[in-house]
Design an enzyme around this catalytic site. Structure first.
Site, mmCIF file in Angstrom:
data_model
loop_
_atom_site.group_PDB
_atom_site.id
_atom_site.type_symbol
_atom_site.label_atom_id
_atom_site.label_comp_id
_atom_site.label_asym_id
_atom_site.label_seq_id
_atom_site.Cartn_x
_atom_site.Cartn_y
_atom_site.Cartn_z
ATOM 1 N N SER A 140 0.809 -1.208 0.061
ATOM 2 C CA SER A 140 -0.006 0.057 -0.134
ATOM 3 C C SER A 140 0.844 1.185 0.024
ATOM 4 C CB SER A 140 -0.892 -0.031 1.167
ATOM 5 O OG SER A 140 -1.412 1.450 1.260
ATOM 6 N N TYR A 154 -2.735 -0.829 10.179
ATOM 7 C CA TYR A 154 -2.538 -1.087 8.769
ATOM 8 C C TYR A 154 -1.231 -0.874 8.032
ATOM 9 C CZ TYR A 154 -3.942 -1.177 3.884
ATOM 10 O OH TYR A 154 -3.849 -1.459 2.458
#
Length: 248
Positions: A140, A154
């Protein structure tokens, strides 16, 4: 051409989108996910639209570490080998640290990082035996900088995935295994919808097309889509800590 492709987390979102794109190119697919009913629907859709495409499916919870190598090996046998493995399964949930929701943060780190490590080990065993292969890790853009609030765990998990990919790229710099780390920005999917989205969200079709193009080029690292996320990542890395929250 990488003909036989395994994708984890393939029952929805980016995984299903990549499966559709590769099937349209005539690739054979091994698709894994927890929701086997959705996999069956996707398999039927793909084989109806692309009769020459073989689609093998398997129920897999990537947090069942003992099951991962077995499922990968079984799918490799069914397709006659694997040329590419896309480690895509992941979670986007989380809570601000210290707010009493340790459970969701542990689940995110375990699924996105620990389970990814297990998938990497399993894929590399197959590739080492074959003497070739392409490993794709879906990280990401948030792996580039720690962010506050609900996305802290995350971001940390994805930073770990990117670090593993960088280590492997160095290890296999001379071949025979290619390694690609994808860093998607906010792309429309079931997971990003649950996470609340972003003002910089791109639609699923645009995001998946950028991911597939980067995978096909077998780039070592790719921020996808390039616009607006390449300059955003550059800004994230340079921004003062007090401003990082605006990128989360």
């Amino acid at each position: 051409m990488r003909k036989r492709i395994l994708i984890t987390g393939a029952s929805s979102g980016l995984g299903a989108g990549m499966a559709r794109a590769f099937a349209a190119q005539g690739r054979d697919l091994a698709l894994c996910a927890r929701r086997v009913g959705r996999l069956e629907e996707l398999r039927d859709e793909l084989t109806a639209a692309h009769p020459g495409c073989t689609v093998a499916i398997a129920e897999l919870d990537v947090n069942d570490h003992a099951a991962v190598p077995t499922v990968f090996a079984d799918l490799a046998t069914e397709l006659g080998g694997l040329d590419r493995v896309i480690v895509n399964a992941g979670l986007g949930k989380g809570a601000a640290l210290g707010t009493g929701r340790l459970d969701v943060n542990i689940a995110t780190v375990e699924t996105n990082l620990v389970a990814a490590l297990v998938q990497i080990e399993s894929a590399l065993e197959i590739f080492r035996a074959a003497g070739d292969g392409h490993l794709v890790l879906v990280s990401s853009v948030l792996g580039n900088r720690g962010v506050p609030g609900v996305r802290a765990a995350y971001a940390a998990s994805k930073a770990g995935v990117s670090s593993l990919g960088e280590s492997l790229r160095a290890e296999f710099a001379g071949g025979p295994i290619a390694v690609t780390v994808l860093e998607p920005g906010y792309i429309e999917s079931e997971m990003t919808g649950r996470a609340g989205g972003s003002k910089m969200m791109v639609d699923n079709a645009t995001g998946v097309a950028a991911m597939v193009a980067a995978i096909e080029r077998e780039r070592g690292r790719a921020i996808v889509p390039s616009w607006p996320w390449t300059p955003v990542v550059a800004a994230m890395k340079l921004a003062p800590t007090r401003l990082v929250k605006y990128f989360a």
